[in-house]
Motif scaffolding. Structure first.
Motif, mmCIF file in Angstrom:
data_model
loop_
_atom_site.group_PDB
_atom_site.id
_atom_site.type_symbol
_atom_site.label_atom_id
_atom_site.label_comp_id
_atom_site.label_asym_id
_atom_site.label_seq_id
_atom_site.Cartn_x
_atom_site.Cartn_y
_atom_site.Cartn_z
ATOM 1 N N VAL A 326 33.816 7.329 12.061
ATOM 2 C CA VAL A 326 33.808 8.787 12.003
ATOM 3 C C VAL A 326 32.991 9.221 10.798
ATOM 4 C CG1 VAL A 326 36.027 9.018 13.181
ATOM 5 C CG2 VAL A 326 35.965 8.833 10.693
ATOM 6 N N TYR A 327 32.608 10.487 10.776
ATOM 7 C CA TYR A 327 31.748 10.987 9.701
ATOM 8 C C TYR A 327 32.442 10.869 8.352
ATOM 9 C CZ TYR A 327 28.695 14.098 7.047
ATOM 10 O OH TYR A 327 27.843 14.625 6.102
ATOM 11 N N ASN A 328 31.709 10.373 7.383
ATOM 12 C CA ASN A 328 32.208 10.255 6.017
ATOM 13 C C ASN A 328 31.336 11.136 5.117
ATOM 14 O OD1 ASN A 328 32.857 9.517 3.387
ATOM 15 N ND2 ASN A 328 33.127 7.356 3.869
ATOM 16 N N PRO A 329 31.864 12.251 4.606
ATOM 17 C CA PRO A 329 31.053 13.169 3.791
ATOM 18 C C PRO A 329 30.426 12.505 2.569
ATOM 19 C CG PRO A 329 33.154 14.170 4.383
ATOM 20 C CD PRO A 329 33.242 12.740 4.780
ATOM 21 N N ALA A 330 31.045 11.413 2.079
ATOM 22 C CA ALA A 330 30.489 10.733 0.902
ATOM 23 C C ALA A 330 29.228 9.944 1.244
ATOM 24 C CB ALA A 330 31.532 9.798 0.304
ATOM 25 N N ILE A 331 29.039 9.649 2.541
ATOM 26 C CA ILE A 331 27.854 8.911 2.987
ATOM 27 C C ILE A 331 27.267 9.676 4.173
ATOM 28 C CG2 ILE A 331 26.953 6.660 3.688
ATOM 29 C CD1 ILE A 331 29.511 5.404 2.660
ATOM 30 N N PRO A 332 26.531 10.742 3.925
ATOM 31 C CA PRO A 332 25.990 11.543 5.029
ATOM 32 C C PRO A 332 24.992 10.768 5.862
ATOM 33 C CG PRO A 332 25.058 12.252 2.929
ATOM 34 C CD PRO A 332 26.143 11.277 2.606
ATOM 35 N N ILE A 333 24.681 11.286 7.036
ATOM 36 C CA ILE A 333 23.822 10.560 7.973
ATOM 37 C C ILE A 333 22.405 10.402 7.439
ATOM 38 C CG2 ILE A 333 25.162 11.303 9.971
ATOM 39 C CD1 ILE A 333 22.833 13.268 10.589
ATOM 40 N N GLU A 334 21.994 11.258 6.482
ATOM 41 C CA GLU A 334 20.633 11.188 5.950
ATOM 42 C C GLU A 334 20.530 10.303 4.712
ATOM 43 O OE1 GLU A 334 22.247 15.351 4.711
ATOM 44 O OE2 GLU A 334 22.619 13.825 6.240
ATOM 45 N N THR A 335 21.575 9.489 4.447
ATOM 46 C CA THR A 335 21.584 8.632 3.251
ATOM 47 C C THR A 335 20.389 7.689 3.213
ATOM 48 O OG1 THR A 335 23.999 8.728 3.139
ATOM 49 C CG2 THR A 335 22.934 6.899 1.994
ATOM 50 N N PHE A 336 19.981 7.180 4.382
ATOM 51 C CA PHE A 336 18.859 6.238 4.438
ATOM 52 C C PHE A 336 17.780 6.779 5.368
ATOM 53 C CE2 PHE A 336 22.729 3.649 3.819
ATOM 54 C CZ PHE A 336 22.451 3.145 2.560
ATOM 55 N N ASP A 337 16.519 6.568 4.983
ATOM 56 C CA ASP A 337 15.399 6.936 5.844
ATOM 57 C C ASP A 337 15.010 5.788 6.775
ATOM 58 O OD1 ASP A 337 15.009 9.525 4.804
ATOM 59 O OD2 ASP A 337 13.936 8.705 3.078
ATOM 60 N N PHE A 338 15.185 4.573 6.294
ATOM 61 C CA PHE A 338 14.841 3.383 7.082
ATOM 62 C C PHE A 338 15.938 2.350 6.904
ATOM 63 C CE2 PHE A 338 10.863 5.405 5.960
ATOM 64 C CZ PHE A 338 10.150 5.385 7.146
ATOM 65 N N ILE A 339 16.237 1.640 7.991
ATOM 66 C CA ILE A 339 17.195 0.541 7.937
ATOM 67 C C ILE A 339 16.515 -0.704 8.498
ATOM 68 C CG2 ILE A 339 19.404 -0.371 8.741
ATOM 69 C CD1 ILE A 339 20.408 2.491 8.984
ATOM 70 N N PHE A 340 16.364 -1.719 7.648
ATOM 71 C CA PHE A 340 15.906 -3.035 8.100
ATOM 72 C C PHE A 340 17.147 -3.891 8.293
ATOM 73 C CE2 PHE A 340 12.128 -1.343 6.162
ATOM 74 C CZ PHE A 340 11.075 -1.900 6.863
ATOM 75 N N THR A 341 17.372 -4.343 9.491
ATOM 76 C CA THR A 341 18.564 -5.144 9.759
ATOM 77 C C THR A 341 18.161 -6.582 10.061
ATOM 78 O OG1 THR A 341 20.480 -5.433 11.234
ATOM 79 C CG2 THR A 341 18.601 -4.228 12.129
ATOM 80 N N ASP A 342 18.532 -7.469 9.137
ATOM 81 C CA ASP A 342 18.173 -8.876 9.242
ATOM 82 C C ASP A 342 19.069 -9.564 10.263
ATOM 83 O OD1 ASP A 342 16.727 -11.129 8.643
ATOM 84 O OD2 ASP A 342 17.895 -11.661 6.875
ATOM 85 N N GLU A 343 18.525 -10.571 10.932
ATOM 86 C CA GLU A 343 19.260 -11.277 11.998
ATOM 87 C C GLU A 343 19.874 -10.241 12.946
ATOM 88 O OE1 GLU A 343 18.700 -14.240 12.188
ATOM 89 O OE2 GLU A 343 18.372 -15.030 10.179
ATOM 90 N N CYS A 344 19.030 -9.317 13.428
ATOM 91 C CA CYS A 344 19.535 -8.155 14.166
ATOM 92 C C CYS A 344 20.140 -8.530 15.512
ATOM 93 C CB CYS A 344 18.425 -7.136 14.357
ATOM 94 S SG CYS A 344 17.056 -7.748 15.387
ATOM 95 N N HIS A 345 19.879 -9.739 16.014
ATOM 96 C CA HIS A 345 20.522 -10.147 17.264
ATOM 97 C C HIS A 345 22.029 -10.211 17.096
ATOM 98 C CE1 HIS A 345 19.986 -13.825 14.939
ATOM 99 N NE2 HIS A 345 21.040 -14.282 15.563
ATOM 100 N N ARG A 346 22.503 -10.313 15.834
ATOM 101 C CA ARG A 346 23.948 -10.338 15.586
ATOM 102 C C ARG A 346 24.483 -8.951 15.256
ATOM 103 N NH1 ARG A 346 22.896 -15.219 12.163
ATOM 104 N NH2 ARG A 346 23.279 -13.928 10.346
ATOM 105 N N SER A 347 23.701 -8.134 14.529
ATOM 106 C CA SER A 347 24.243 -6.884 13.988
ATOM 107 C C SER A 347 24.294 -5.749 14.994
ATOM 108 C CB SER A 347 23.426 -6.450 12.767
ATOM 109 O OG SER A 347 22.070 -6.350 13.092
ATOM 110 N N ILE A 348 23.721 -5.934 16.211
ATOM 111 C CA ILE A 348 23.766 -4.847 17.188
ATOM 112 C C ILE A 348 24.983 -4.951 18.099
ATOM 113 C CG2 ILE A 348 21.257 -4.613 17.216
ATOM 114 C CD1 ILE A 348 21.315 -6.105 19.937
#
Length: 970
Positions: A326-348
């Motif tokens: 759920v939405y967390n005001p302390a970490i808004p959706i615009e916190t990151f512009d880019f996300i590099f996800t390593d070993e992404c076959h696992r993280s999705i």
């Protein structure tokens, strides 16, 4: 009854409030109430109607929200919100007209369009942006652009209106050329293609690069450019194991920026999260997806131990319906512009996918082994593909062969007849007792090392491996190569370690078990001694163990030679000296198998390899020893839970702990708990009841079974909705009631970690049968059929190439003619090597040598293909001029010995000094095919006095060299 649109507005009100907006009615506006104010039902100019919400930032109108009832397809509403954005009355203050920020929302789904972008396109967002974010996007900015006509960057003139606002997407269209120095071709292609994808505003991109080919370096290069030239405020580098995060931090720290020359971390703050608090000034954040999930849930901290393993490997993939983020005001959706996800076959996968989709950011996946689901998640946008075969051809990876060991018990199980004695081993204490069987005990391969342990099956496999190691797998070697064995579980690993030590006749240091249960690590570090020599410093660590600690000795020291693990070293761990990967456990997932296999592909220079394996000249390939038939089975891309007893008990409990109410999981778990309850004595049942707060295991099981009953779902839905007897609730009401019942039934397990641990321990109390009676036999031990087929294909192609190019390539022209019409030179051999190595062939002498060895080992002598002159031996063997394939230096040595015998028979004897010169000449011809007078200026002849001294030692030097060039090359 509340209308659907009213329900949507209530949800939108709450969402705007969470994002910091002060929601007000149009007749009670107070723009000073906060930095962001959302005004309901705002009247627009004539013929424009009312905006459902007008958004003010710092007292100025900046955007609108169009509200629609649940289920409305929002792309059809975009023009309506655009109309409202253009209908603002003239007397209302606004920095830009039409209003740039347009939202459409049902309260469940929200879409957003930024009109400032060069090609405005709506995108789905998890929540509303904060007012201060929109205010920062509105401010006129000085844009850094690149002038292709000039080598330097310059500042553009500040424009007016939309043109004055340089959005992220606008800046992505004006990235400067890439500094190519220091980048491998595959890395350059990855960075370039990713930027092209971003220029096209594609929200997700997948980078597939083979293990060891520099994915992280490419990602850091992109990150640097996105921060410096695209103005990215913060980039997230996401991993799913703590050791991958530590490795990434080191790479960021070591990265030298190509245009500035300083380290990345000297220019930008990089935070490696070890607590649940973001550094507000960090431009790059590195964290595990486990910690980020914990932070989004609002947890104050996360146990670091939970970051050491990947939930993909340990059961997180079983959670089909996880506790939603759920939405967390302390970490808004615009916190990151880019996300590099390593070993992404696992993280999705299910539990973590929602974490990635929470942020309004571009997603970039990095993996060596994408599955079909990976491609789907990244919208089939594969921006670069650099596979294992390409990496091998480029010298970035080493290739592999598969060696198959098949035994009777491995493939068919066994039978112990009644009346014989067997050992019974307690799973928890490992105490052993004897028992006489009252009836026959038959077991199949699936039960091996689970319910039944057949020591002779393990012993036969290990013995066969030892017997074939120096004759077939690595012929000519004397040191056991660094070997990694995958076991089924911790107990199986323990049995393997003991038998490996016995079969090889070695001590504890030779073979060790490394799993998450390993209690103490021997940490080896190399330091400089007082005389500047390298010395090993050994320390022992027992708390806060990390994967790097446990693997330190295996990676850096002579011992251990063999390490046994379950899945701890499956992914994300570099062990460059590794030359054998041995599977004594089955793997169903193709992706997981590729990751486990990938531990062996790393290249290593000869000096570092010989530091741990002295008799290895270089790492040309690694060998997969397949003891369970993986090379013959069809592996799958997905990892679904099946309703069958092969899913481990602890994984089912872990799935429930992660919030799953999937009926398959709860049904399987109920069956396991019922069986366990029947096996327990009254003392154990009372112990569990105390831990469960008074609930018996039987009552917990009964509650799960009742919650799974469809009739109960209907009754609960009718009761919750207040419907009269006989009235049928809607499917939506039934589904909601079912979820409530299942969640309540699972709560005693989901909310009680101590109870879950106790259940696992009690499940392990029951005994394994030790089959000391059955004797295993080897059915087959050889390179796999696939390996032989691949070798045959390579040999055929090589011999066809020789035939087709015999008149074009000098070396082939010479070797084809017997006796030789002209002398073959080393340059000719080198030219031939370059031709066969060039695409599309990408052959190496080592690969060709192994191919002939795989097809007919009886005709191959020694381990060749390591030096260029071995190409001569390969071509001669391919042309059937030689009956055996022998390394060229060994052929030269044999001819040299024959020549010495012949000289002695002719009465010519050589003094010791002359023998020394002759042996150096022999070695030079073995490595360089022939010797010339100029060669005497080089080592080792220069140390002996060079050409002048050679003439003093041999009065007939010129004739002698001609003779040896002819006789030794033959």
């Amino acid at each position: 009854m509340t209308k659907p649109e009213e329900t949507a507005r209530l949800q939108i009100d709450a969402a705007l409030d969470e994002a910091g907006w002060k929601v007000q009615d149009a007749d009670a506006v107070n723009l000073a109430a906060g930095r962001g104010v959302a005004v309901r039902e705002f009247p627009l100019r004539a013929d424009f109607g009312f905006a459902d919400y007008l958004l003010y930032a710092d007292g100025q109108a900046v955007g609108v929200v169009e509200a629609k009832p649940k289920g409305t397809t929002l792309t059809g509403v975009e023009l309506q919100s655009e109309k409202y954005g253009a209908g603002l009355p003239a007397d209302i203050p606004a920095p830009l007209r039409p209003l740039p920020f347009l939202y459409q929302s049902t309260g469940i789904e929200t879409r957003f369009t930024n009109q400032l972008d060069p090609k405005p396109r709506s995108r789905r967002v998890f929540h509303f942006h904060r007012a201060d974010t929109l205010a920062s996007w509105i401010e006129p900015s000085v844009r850094v652009i690149h002038d292709p006509a000039a080598p330097e960057l310059k500042v553009a003139e500040t424009g007016t209106g939309y043109a004055a606002r340089s959005t992220l997407r606008r800046r992505l269209k004006n990235m400067p050329p890439i500094h190519e120095a220091g980048l491998w071709l595959a890395q350059l292609k990855a960075v370039r293609n990713l930027e092209e994808s971003l220029r096209e505003d594609r929200p997700r991109a997948l980078i597939q690069m083979a293990t060891g080919s520099g994915k992280t370096f490419a990602a850091i290069t992109s990150t640097y450019r996105l921060i410096k030239f695209a103005g990215a405020q913060r980039v997230l580098f996401l991993v799913d194991r703590a050791n991958l995060g530590r490795q990434a931090l080191k790479e960021f720290q070591q990265y030298t920026t190509p245009d500035d020359g300083r380290k990345f971390t000297e220019l930008y703050n990089v935070q490696h999260l070890t607590s649940n608090k973001l550094d507000p000034v960090a431009r790059v954040c590195i964290t595990t997806i486990q910690r980020l999930y914990s932070m989004l849930k609002g947890e104050p901290e996360l146990d670091p131990a939970l970051e050491e393993g990947s939930q993909y490997d340990t059961g997180g993939d079983l959670v089909r319906e996880p506790v939603p983020v759920v939405y967390n005001p302390a970490i808004p959706i615009e916190t990151f512009d880019f996300i590099f996800t390593d070993e992404c076959h696992r993280s999705i996968y299910n539990l973590w996918r929602q974490v990635l989709e929470y942020f309004d950011a571009y997603l970039v996946g990095l993996t060596a082994t994408p599955s079909n689901q990976t491609f789907g998640f990244f919208n089939q946008n594969l921006v670069t593909e650099y596979n294992h075969e390409q990496a091998v051809a480029d010298g970035v990876n080493v290739d592999f062969d598969v060696y198959r060991i098949r035994t009777q018990i491995t493939e068919a199980g066994s039978k112990i007849e009644a009346g014989l004695y067997v050992d019974r081993r307690d799973r928890e204490t490992r105490r052993i007792r004897w028992e006489k069987l009252d009836e026959d005990l038959t077991y199949d391969p699936v039960e091996l090392d689970r319910n039944v342990v057949a020591p002779d099956q393990i012993r036969t496999v290990i013995h066969t491996f030892k017997e074939k190691l120096f004759t077939e797998i690595f012929p000519g070697r004397t040191e056991v190569p660094k070997t990694l064995i995958y076991a089924k579980d911790d107990s199986h690993a323990d049995d393997i370690v003991q038998i490996v030590r016995e079969e090889f006749g070695k001590g504890n240091d030779f073979a060790q078990k490394i799993t998450y249960r390993t209690g103490t690590a021997k940490v080896v570090t190399t330091k400089r001694g007082p005389n500047d020599e390298e010395v090993e410093e050994v320390t022992y660590k027992s708390s806060g163990l990390k994967a790097e600690d446990l693997l330190s000795s295996f990676r850096n020291s002579y011992n251990p030679r063999i390490v046994v693990t379950v899945d701890m070293i499956a992914t994300g761990t570099d062990i460059k000296p590794l030359e054998v990967v041995m599977f004594m456990r089955a793997v169903k997932s193709r992706t997981f198998f590729e990751q486990m296999k990938g531990r062996g592909v790393r290249i290593i220079n000869s000096t570092d390899l010989q530091a741990v394996t002295p008799d290895a000249t270089n790492k040309t390939h690694f060998v997969i020893v397949d003891c369970v038939g993986l090379s013959e089975k069809e592996l799958t891309d997905s990892r679904p839970l099946e309703r069958q007893p092969t899913v481990p008990f602890h994984k089912l409990l872990q799935a429930v702990a992660f919030g799953s109410t999937d009926p398959d999981i709860l049904s399987s778990l109920a069956g396991r708990l019922a069986r366990l309850d029947r096996q327990l004595g009254s003392a154990e049942q009372q112990t569990l009841a105390q831990t469960a707060g008074g609930m018996s295991l039987k009552s917990i099981t009964a509650a799960l079974v009742e919650a799974l009953d469809p009739d109960r779902h209907g009754e609960a839905a009718r009761s919750a909705a207040g419907l009269p007897e006989g009235a049928e609730p809607s499917q939506e009401q039934i589904d909601e009631a079912a979820q409530t019942l299942l969640r309540q039934a699972a709560a005693p397990l989901a909310t009680n970690p101590a109870l879950r641990d106790q259940l696992v321990q009690m499940k392990q109390m029951f005994e394994q049968t030790i089959d000391t009676v059955s004797k295993d036999v080897v059915l087959d031990a050889a390179f796999s059929e696939a390996a032989r087929e691949r070798a045959k294909e390579l040999v055929t192609s090589f011999e066809q190439f020789i035939h087709e190019h015999k008149d074009e390539i000098t070396a082939l022209q010479v070797l084809y003619s017997r006796p030789y019409r002209q002398r073959l030179r080393f340059a000719d051999i080198k030219a031939l090597a370059e031709v066969i190595k060039a695409p599309p062939r990408s052959w190496t002498p080592e690969a060709l040598w192994r191919a002939y060895e795989t097809l007919d080992q009886s005709k191959v002598r020694g381990s060749g293909g390591r030096i260029l002159t071995d190409i001569v031996a390969l071509v001669r063997f391919a042309l059937r001029q030689d009956d055996e394939l022998t390394p060229f230096p060994e052929q030269v040595e044999a001819r040299f010995q024959d020549w010495l015998v012949q000289q002695e028979s002719l009465g010519r004897r050589f003094a010791d000094e002359q023998r020394g010169w002759l042996e150096d000449i022999r070695d030079h011809i073995g490595a360089s095919f022939r010797i010339e007078a100029d060669d005497f200026q080089d080592v080792p002849f220069a140390q002996r006095g060079g050409l002048g001294k050679a003439y003093q030692v041999f009065s007939d030097l010129t004739e002698l060299l001609d003779e040896l060039n002819e006789v030794l090359v033959a």
